[in-house]
Design a protein around this motif. Structure first.
Motif, PDB file in Angstrom:
ATOM      1  N   PHE A 125       0.859  -1.362   0.006  1.00  0.00           N
ATOM      2  CA  PHE A 125      -0.196   0.605   0.317  1.00  0.00           C
ATOM      3  C   PHE A 125       0.604   1.096  -0.200  1.00  0.00           C
ATOM      4  O   PHE A 125       1.798   1.003   0.175  1.00  0.00           O
ATOM      5  N   ASN A 126      -0.292   2.468  -0.589  1.00  0.00           N
ATOM      6  CA  ASN A 126       0.743   3.583  -0.223  1.00  0.00           C
ATOM      7  C   ASN A 126       1.208   3.816   1.217  1.00  0.00           C
ATOM      8  O   ASN A 126      -0.228   4.177   2.216  1.00  0.00           O
ATOM      9  N   ALA A 127       2.510   4.355   1.766  1.00  0.00           N
ATOM     10  CA  ALA A 127       2.987   4.413   2.923  1.00  0.00           C
ATOM     11  C   ALA A 127       2.724   6.648   2.808  1.00  0.00           C
ATOM     12  O   ALA A 127       2.444   6.917   4.335  1.00  0.00           O
ATOM     13  N   GLU A 128       3.085   7.535   1.900  1.00  0.00           N
ATOM     14  CA  GLU A 128       3.031   8.572   2.742  1.00  0.00           C
ATOM     15  C   GLU A 128       1.098   8.299   2.630  1.00  0.00           C
ATOM     16  O   GLU A 128       0.945   9.842   3.225  1.00  0.00           O
ATOM     17  N   GLY A 129      -0.134   8.233   2.069  1.00  0.00           N
ATOM     18  CA  GLY A 129      -1.366   7.976   2.279  1.00  0.00           C
ATOM     19  C   GLY A 129      -2.421   7.662   3.301  1.00  0.00           C
ATOM     20  O   GLY A 129      -2.234   7.654   4.538  1.00  0.00           O
ATOM     21  N   SER A 130      -1.185   6.565   3.543  1.00  0.00           N
ATOM     22  CA  SER A 130      -2.081   6.220   4.867  1.00  0.00           C
ATOM     23  C   SER A 130      -1.065   6.627   6.163  1.00  0.00           C
ATOM     24  O   SER A 130      -1.763   6.711   6.827  1.00  0.00           O
ATOM     25  N   GLY A 131       0.380   6.603   5.776  1.00  0.00           N
ATOM     26  CA  GLY A 131       0.487   7.647   7.007  1.00  0.00           C
ATOM     27  C   GLY A 131       0.703   9.035   7.301  1.00  0.00           C
ATOM     28  O   GLY A 131       0.154   9.157   8.623  1.00  0.00           O
ATOM     29  N   SER A 132      -0.033   9.544   6.048  1.00  0.00           N
ATOM     30  CA  SER A 132      -0.808  11.153   6.323  1.00  0.00           C
ATOM     31  C   SER A 132      -2.341  11.378   7.282  1.00  0.00           C
ATOM     32  O   SER A 132      -3.023  11.642   7.790  1.00  0.00           O
ATOM     33  N   ALA A 133      -3.539   9.683   6.444  1.00  0.00           N
ATOM     34  CA  ALA A 133      -4.538   9.656   7.645  1.00  0.00           C
ATOM     35  C   ALA A 133      -4.092   8.846   9.160  1.00  0.00           C
ATOM     36  O   ALA A 133      -4.640  10.015   9.554  1.00  0.00           O
ATOM     37  N   LEU A 134      -3.282   8.331   8.909  1.00  0.00           N
ATOM     38  CA  LEU A 134      -3.228   8.319  10.717  1.00  0.00           C
ATOM     39  C   LEU A 134      -2.195   9.416  10.839  1.00  0.00           C
ATOM     40  O   LEU A 134      -3.138   9.531  12.026  1.00  0.00           O
ATOM     41  N   ALA A 135      -1.464  10.428  10.389  1.00  0.00           N
ATOM     42  CA  ALA A 135      -1.135  11.703  11.472  1.00  0.00           C
ATOM     43  C   ALA A 135      -2.678  11.964  11.589  1.00  0.00           C
ATOM     44  O   ALA A 135      -2.829  12.797  12.787  1.00  0.00           O
ATOM     45  N   THR A 136      -3.590  12.213  11.499  1.00  0.00           N
ATOM     46  CA  THR A 136      -4.976  13.227  11.216  1.00  0.00           C
ATOM     47  C   THR A 136      -5.536  12.875  12.218  1.00  0.00           C
ATOM     48  O   THR A 136      -6.242  13.251  12.702  1.00  0.00           O
ATOM     49  N   ILE A 137      -5.263  10.932  12.237  1.00  0.00           N
ATOM     50  CA  ILE A 137      -6.598  10.486  13.127  1.00  0.00           C
ATOM     51  C   ILE A 137      -5.524  10.839  14.968  1.00  0.00           C
ATOM     52  O   ILE A 137      -6.859  10.584  15.869  1.00  0.00           O
ATOM     53  N   ALA A 138      -4.198  10.967  14.688  1.00  0.00           N
ATOM     54  CA  ALA A 138      -3.918  10.725  15.692  1.00  0.00           C
ATOM     55  C   ALA A 138      -3.955  11.764  16.164  1.00  0.00           C
ATOM     56  O   ALA A 138      -4.525  12.597  17.382  1.00  0.00           O
ATOM     57  N   THR A 139      -3.680  13.117  15.626  1.00  0.00           N
ATOM     58  CA  THR A 139      -4.412  14.662  16.240  1.00  0.00           C
ATOM     59  C   THR A 139      -5.402  14.913  16.670  1.00  0.00           C
ATOM     60  O   THR A 139      -5.920  15.076  17.500  1.00  0.00           O
ATOM     61  N   LEU A 140      -6.945  14.259  15.699  1.00  0.00           N
ATOM     62  CA  LEU A 140      -8.258  14.039  15.708  1.00  0.00           C
ATOM     63  C   LEU A 140      -8.949  13.838  17.193  1.00  0.00           C
ATOM     64  O   LEU A 140      -9.349  14.347  17.951  1.00  0.00           O
ATOM     65  N   ALA A 141      -7.855  12.568  17.679  1.00  0.00           N
ATOM     66  CA  ALA A 141      -8.423  11.914  18.881  1.00  0.00           C
ATOM     67  C   ALA A 141      -7.774  12.749  19.886  1.00  0.00           C
ATOM     68  O   ALA A 141      -8.427  13.084  21.438  1.00  0.00           O
ATOM     69  N   THR A 142      -6.638  12.658  19.987  1.00  0.00           N
ATOM     70  CA  THR A 142      -5.825  14.180  21.068  1.00  0.00           C
ATOM     71  C   THR A 142      -6.232  15.461  21.285  1.00  0.00           C
ATOM     72  O   THR A 142      -7.058  15.743  22.340  1.00  0.00           O
ATOM     73  N   LEU A 143      -7.227  15.805  19.975  1.00  0.00           N
ATOM     74  CA  LEU A 143      -7.737  17.320  20.496  1.00  0.00           C
ATOM     75  C   LEU A 143      -9.294  17.001  21.390  1.00  0.00           C
ATOM     76  O   LEU A 143      -9.799  17.309  22.056  1.00  0.00           O
ATOM     77  N   GLY A 144     -10.122  15.700  20.476  1.00  0.00           N
ATOM     78  CA  GLY A 144     -11.472  16.007  20.835  1.00  0.00           C
ATOM     79  C   GLY A 144     -11.444  14.677  21.803  1.00  0.00           C
ATOM     80  O   GLY A 144     -12.498  14.273  22.622  1.00  0.00           O
ATOM     81  N   LEU A 145     -10.452  13.980  22.202  1.00  0.00           N
ATOM     82  CA  LEU A 145     -11.239  12.602  23.533  1.00  0.00           C
ATOM     83  C   LEU A 145     -10.097  12.222  24.337  1.00  0.00           C
ATOM     84  O   LEU A 145      -9.982  12.344  25.737  1.00  0.00           O
ATOM     85  N   VAL A 146      -8.903  13.247  24.124  1.00  0.00           N
ATOM     86  CA  VAL A 146      -7.538  12.605  24.484  1.00  0.00           C
ATOM     87  C   VAL A 146      -7.743  14.325  25.949  1.00  0.00           C
ATOM     88  O   VAL A 146      -7.220  13.861  26.927  1.00  0.00           O
ATOM     89  N   LEU A 147      -7.364  15.765  25.113  1.00  0.00           N
ATOM     90  CA  LEU A 147      -7.219  16.819  25.864  1.00  0.00           C
ATOM     91  C   LEU A 147      -8.625  16.646  27.433  1.00  0.00           C
ATOM     92  O   LEU A 147      -7.803  17.778  28.132  1.00  0.00           O
ATOM     93  N   PRO A 148      -9.908  16.490  26.846  1.00  0.00           N
ATOM     94  CA  PRO A 148     -10.544  16.787  27.876  1.00  0.00           C
ATOM     95  C   PRO A 148     -10.345  16.200  29.458  1.00  0.00           C
ATOM     96  O   PRO A 148     -10.921  16.544  30.376  1.00  0.00           O
ATOM     97  N   ALA A 149      -9.168  14.822  29.317  1.00  0.00           N
ATOM     98  CA  ALA A 149      -9.335  14.611  29.921  1.00  0.00           C
ATOM     99  C   ALA A 149      -7.972  15.208  31.222  1.00  0.00           C
ATOM    100  O   ALA A 149      -7.729  14.637  32.380  1.00  0.00           O
ATOM    101  N   PHE A 150      -7.155  16.071  30.400  1.00  0.00           N
ATOM    102  CA  PHE A 150      -5.973  17.061  31.678  1.00  0.00           C
ATOM    103  C   PHE A 150      -7.193  18.180  31.427  1.00  0.00           C
ATOM    104  O   PHE A 150      -5.870  18.805  32.154  1.00  0.00           O
ATOM    105  N   THR A 151      -7.728  18.824  30.869  1.00  0.00           N
ATOM    106  CA  THR A 151      -7.687  20.643  31.206  1.00  0.00           C
ATOM    107  C   THR A 151      -7.856  20.579  32.410  1.00  0.00           C
ATOM    108  O   THR A 151      -9.130  20.147  33.470  1.00  0.00           O
TER     109      THR A 151
END
Length: 362
Positions: A125-151
């Protein structure tokens, strides 16, 4: 051929008619079994019509259509349940989104990797496409699901109104930027790559694409089928709740089961793509669904919170945080080489099994 076409046309319609008669009702085991059969038919029909649309619009738009359509209907269901759920709905969005992320990144991706590698040995598979998708998922999950546990601006694992507004805008912006990258700027990063032993991924382009009429019909039936899938999953929830209670599992496990049912169309489509040697399409479906689940749910519930009263807990618990962090690390190691074996698929499936087990026995 005629029978197959007739079945794909009739299954979504019959399922949604059944949904209209049973919505809001407490159904019994016999009706529940019938609804389960109709749900399975709607899933298969949704996959068929999604493939028709994908053939017409091409990739990666084809996989994007299915992922976004399922998520939009799922988000509508979440908001509906939150409106009538009261205090019990405080963690509904969090649990649903977290379950969706675990199922897509570990379940759908892991199953596709296992199926593809069992047939071809090593999947590509294409590492550039899958990697950018995974980076976006990690950022979205951190902003929406991880940070509320620490604010600290608001008591509990909750955002303040201002923080929720920022998370909503940032999530939607990230999702839209990724869609632009996927479909316009770097579309080639998300196209299937040649798999040794499989048919050339471009060979399907030589077949005549469906006409406008057939495509529009399939698009309409796809939406009908997805409404039926999500709605029937909700109708089945009382039976699922009784089964979960009888087994002695926590009530939160109901959300895991329902999320699994809702994501069946993507799962079937991803496995079929992997079996044909189109692993990039499988990862597009898996990661696209995870991204849409967060990127569309957070803005929607932020808007809905204007009129929905009661707490909104988005922050993950310690066990969930560990599972999410491990999933991001393992997924990164999976996609960076641009190829994977059975082991990677099996590792992801074990992670999903751990998520399910800890949901049953926290």
């Amino acid at each position: 051929m005629l029978k197959r076409v007739s079945w794909n046309l009739l299954a979504p319609v019959i399922a949604v008619i059944s949904l209209a008669f049973t919505w809001g009702e407490d159904i019994g085991l016999v009706v529940g079994a019938i609804e389960a059969v109709l749900l399975a038919g709607a899933v298969l029909a949704a996959v068929h019509h999604a493939e028709v649309v994908a053939h017409r619009v091409g990739e990666p738009l084809g996989s994007l259509v299915l992922a976004v359509a399922v998520t939009v209907i799922e988000v509508a269901l979440i908001v509906t349940l939150m409106t009538s759920g009261g205090e019990k709905a405080a963690t509904l969005a969090r649990d649903t989104v977290f379950s969706a992320v675990m199922i897509t990144t570990n379940g759908i991706a892991g199953l596709a990797l296992l199926v593809g590698s069992r047939r071809y040995g090593v999947t590509h598979f294409n590492a550039e496409g899958s990697g950018s998708a995974l980076a976006t998922i990690a950022t979205l999950a951190t902003l929406g699901l991880v940070l509320p546990a620490f604010t600290t601006s608001h008591p509990g694992p909750q955002f303040s109104p201002g923080q929720l507004a920022f998370a909503a805008v940032a999530s939607l912006a990230l999702y839209l930027m990724f869609v632009f990258t996927q479909t316009v700027r770097h579309r080639n990063f998300f196209l299937p790559v040649k798999q040794q032993g499989a048919k050339d991924p471009d060979s399907e382009d030589h077949a005549d694409p469906p006409g406008n009429r057939e495509t529009l019909l399939s698009l309409g039936l796809l939406l009908v089928a997805l409404v039926a899938v999500v709605g029937l999953a909700k109708v089945e929830s009382p039976i699922i709740e009784r089964g979960v209670a009888a087994a002695g599992f926590p009530h939160a496990f109901v959300g895991v089961v329902i999320a699994t049912l809702v994501l069946l169309p993507e799962t079937v489509a991803a496995v079929r793509a992997a079996h044909r040697g189109r692993m990039q399409i499988s990862l597009n479906l898996a990661y696209g669904s995870a991204m849409a689940s967060i990127g569309l749910t957070i803005p929607t519930i932020a808007l809905a919170s204007i009129w929905i009263r009661g707490p909104l807990s988005l922050g993950l618990g310690p066990t969930q945080l560990v599972l999410l962090a491990l999933t991001v690390v393992v997924s990164t190691l999976t996609v960076v080489p641009g190829r994977a074996t059975r082991l990677q698929g099996e590792v992801h499936l074990v992670l999903l099994a751990a998520c399910f087990f800890l949901a049953m026995s926290p």
